[in-house]
Write an enzyme that holds these catalytic residues in place. Structure first.
Site, mmCIF file in Angstrom:
data_model
loop_
_atom_site.group_PDB
_atom_site.id
_atom_site.type_symbol
_atom_site.label_atom_id
_atom_site.label_comp_id
_atom_site.label_asym_id
_atom_site.label_seq_id
_atom_site.Cartn_x
_atom_site.Cartn_y
_atom_site.Cartn_z
ATOM 1 N N GLY A 254 0.828 -1.202 0.000
ATOM 2 C CA GLY A 254 0.000 0.000 0.000
ATOM 3 C C GLY A 254 0.860 1.249 0.000
ATOM 4 O O GLY A 254 2.013 1.219 0.448
ATOM 5 N N GLN B 73 2.937 10.043 1.216
ATOM 6 C CA GLN B 73 4.241 9.358 1.230
ATOM 7 C C GLN B 73 5.102 9.709 0.025
ATOM 8 O O GLN B 73 6.309 9.499 0.054
ATOM 9 C CB GLN B 73 4.049 7.830 1.277
ATOM 10 N N CYS C 166 5.862 -0.166 7.309
ATOM 11 C CA CYS C 166 5.461 0.951 6.450
ATOM 12 C C CYS C 166 6.642 1.357 5.583
ATOM 13 O O CYS C 166 7.778 1.392 6.060
ATOM 14 C CB CYS C 166 5.039 2.123 7.329
ATOM 15 N N LEU C 167 6.371 1.663 4.317
ATOM 16 C CA LEU C 167 7.457 2.072 3.414
ATOM 17 C C LEU C 167 8.115 3.375 3.872
ATOM 18 O O LEU C 167 9.244 3.661 3.479
ATOM 19 C CB LEU C 167 6.922 2.233 1.985
ATOM 20 N N HIS D 250 -4.354 1.204 7.676
ATOM 21 C CA HIS D 250 -2.999 1.778 7.651
ATOM 22 C C HIS D 250 -2.957 2.948 6.652
ATOM 23 O O HIS D 250 -2.430 4.017 6.964
ATOM 24 C CB HIS D 250 -2.002 0.685 7.275
ATOM 25 N N GLU D 251 -3.529 2.740 5.460
ATOM 26 C CA GLU D 251 -3.512 3.800 4.443
ATOM 27 C C GLU D 251 -4.423 4.965 4.831
ATOM 28 O O GLU D 251 -4.075 6.123 4.608
ATOM 29 C CB GLU D 251 -3.900 3.238 3.066
ATOM 30 N N HIS E 73 -2.555 7.205 7.048
ATOM 31 C CA HIS E 73 -1.620 8.102 6.351
ATOM 32 C C HIS E 73 -2.316 9.401 5.935
ATOM 33 O O HIS E 73 -1.720 10.468 5.961
ATOM 34 C CB HIS E 73 -1.052 7.433 5.093
HETATM 35 NI NI NI Z 1 2.590 3.167 5.467
#
Ligand code: NI
Length: 169
Positions: free
Chosen positions: A45, A50, A92-93, A134-135, A138
């Site tokens: 995701g 991000q 998380c990225l 999670h998204e 963000h």
């Molecule tokens: Ni993330």
């Protein structure tokens, strides 16, 4: 086009994302770039903040691109329902190299627009529910680290600070 992924500490990640007013060619390009960047990472995701765009858009694909129908695009999403509770490891990225156990509702229903501006709803349990939440976080200036308490949170923040000081973050 791949876009650089911002990391914890970047101020855009801690700003609430703005709603998208219209699906313009620039928004379509952003969505394509987000999908490409997510697959390349690889991740399941990615949210627009991000990649430095404070807009209410996220993409996710639990198949990591293996299933051609796996890509979910959500513009201006909102929760319809959330219920239950699950405890699983999450990463998380924007916080590469770190994971932690995060409590999330077990089931989530999210409604938003697709890339054509049409309304669609996605319902998920387990990993999909976790990814959706999670998204959504963000877009509300919240990283998984912000969902942790006490030592677990401090430990990650301290290590990130150290890496930043060493120019490795
Ligand atoms: Ni993330």
């Amino acid at each position: 086009m791949l876009r650089p992924i911002l990391r914890l500490g970047d101020s855009i990640l801690s700003e609430p994302a703005r709603p998208v007013e219209a699906i313009t060619p620039a928004i379509e390009k952003l969505i394509d770039d987000m999908a490409e960047t997510m697959y390349a990472a690889p991740g399941i995701g990615l949210a627009a903040p991000q990649v430095g765009q404070s807009l209410q858009i996220f993409v996710l694909d639990l198949s990591l691109g293996k299933d051609p129908a796996g890509l979910v695009v959500m513009v201006n999403p909102e929760f319809v329902e959330r219920e239950g509770m699950q405890l699983e490891e999450e990463g998380c990225l924007s916080v590469p190299g770190f994971t932690a156990t995060v409590a999330r509702p077990k089931r989530a229903v999210v409604k938003g627009l697709d890339r054509n501006g049409d309304s669609h709803t996605i319902e998920g349990t387990g990993l999909l529910a976790r990814a959706l939440q999670h998204e959504m976080d963000h877009l509300n200036a919240c990283l998984f680290v912000d969902r942790l308490r006490g030592i677990a949170r401090d430990l990650i923040l301290r290590k990130v600070k150290k890496l930043s000081k060493a120019g490795k973050w």
